[in-house]
Design a protein around this motif. Sequence first.
Motif, PDB file in Angstrom:
ATOM      1  N   ALA A 159      -6.458  -3.665   0.700  1.00 31.31           N
ATOM      2  CA  ALA A 159      -6.444  -3.210  -0.688  1.00 31.31           C
ATOM      3  C   ALA A 159      -7.007  -1.801  -0.772  1.00 31.31           C
ATOM      4  O   ALA A 159      -7.901  -1.432   0.000  1.00 31.31           O
TER       5      ALA A 159
ATOM      6  N   HIS B 166      -9.321   1.209  -1.829  1.00 30.83           N
ATOM      7  CA  HIS B 166     -10.748   1.226  -2.160  1.00 30.83           C
ATOM      8  C   HIS B 166     -11.196   2.677  -2.174  1.00 30.83           C
ATOM      9  O   HIS B 166     -11.281   3.323  -1.130  1.00 30.83           O
TER      10      HIS B 166
ATOM     11  N   LEU C   8       0.835  -1.197   0.000  1.00 27.92           N
ATOM     12  CA  LEU C   8       0.000   0.000   0.000  1.00 27.92           C
ATOM     13  C   LEU C   8       0.873   1.252   0.000  1.00 27.92           C
ATOM     14  O   LEU C   8       1.935   1.288   0.626  1.00 27.92           O
TER      15      LEU C   8
END
Length: 434
Positions: A288, A290, A152
């Motif tokens: 993840a 979003h 990330l």
Amino acid sequence: MYDLVVVGAGPYGLSIAAHAAAAGLRLRVLGRPMASWRAHMPAGMLLTSEPRSSSLAAPGGRHTLAEYRAAQELTAEPGAAPLTLDTFTAYGRWFGERAVPQIDEVTVTAVRPDGDGFQVETDTGELIATRTVVLALGLRPFAHRPWPLLELPPELASHSSDHHDLSRFAGRDVAVLGAGQSALETAALLAEQGARPCLVTRAGRLRWQAPPPPDGGRLRSPRAPQPGPGTDWPHRVWARAPWAVRRLPSATRVRLARTPGPAGAWWLRDRFESAVPVLPGHRLRAAAPHGDGVRLHLTHTDGRPETVGTDHVVAATGFTLDLGRLLLLHPRVRTGLRTVDGSRAPELGPGFEASWPGLFFAGPLTAPSFGPSMHAVYGTAFTAARLLRGVQRRLGDRRGDRRGALAIPRPARDSAPTAAGGPAPDAPAGETLH
């Protein structure tokens, strides 16, 4: 050629430098005084160690926190009231100005073996020849980030040690991972800065330390904890006897280095519980991007999946004491050092010397050798005196005359070397920063 180069100017580096300077060693100190405390700990933080256990170490017990308070006309907190980050940081810089002749505010980029000594390179291009070197680097190089967060971008995920000013998160949702003091205090400070934090932890319930006795310890029974890091009796006993810890089997030493485990300071509990919701018993299995935030995929201890959306996630997940992360250390040295069996920390002799002659370590990386006090400012007194003795012994060896080493008071209960172990998998360390 210098006798000693100290790499790092935090509490351990400054304390060692103060002892070395007083002993007359030809010395260089490289680093920005209290830099990690100033830039990588959140504003508004309070220390978990009591003020009476938070003085840096100078020969003769000089330049204490109490002296600093008196010099600055600061009122001492009553009893065991926690010490503020700002006060401690200012005290550390005050200590350095008085106890250390000169500190070069540079970054060390390489430490290489050179004949019977070392060559230390800085970001200015300077090459410094020295007979011995001590790495007092603190925890910053060892920040542990859960693997689901590694891909990330920094605007979505960070480590608690990345932040000093938490006000940037005002008005935003922030998930904090962890269950130790770093996680709990980060979450509380985020709430106080106007963010909307929640705590996600694998623990089924949070642990909180008990407050100290109301008499401040003056009337303690023989069975009560004594001054030092932590509040539980066994933890304080081992913290007060690092020479004894080193005599224990390696598995026991590694376990002690991780105790007492994740827990919050007693003075933080009300602030935290009134402001931060908790998701206990949840393990992070994926993360993840979003939209403008991040989606965390969790698994409860009973196997139920759960998804949490947030604007940012802060991993307050402690530190991994791993020699492999010290990239400034030449690969031949880094991969050749003996380690404490069951860890990736260096096996150290009684004078904090590693298996590579002339290379010394100080601070949290020494906890698997000397125990839990190495995670705290409390350990600087033992470390500085004992490490200086080790440096002097090494300098005497290289000059062909042990009597050439400068004399200092001998620490009590010297210990003999123990067998070293081989490399082992990563082991997350405790979350104590203070």
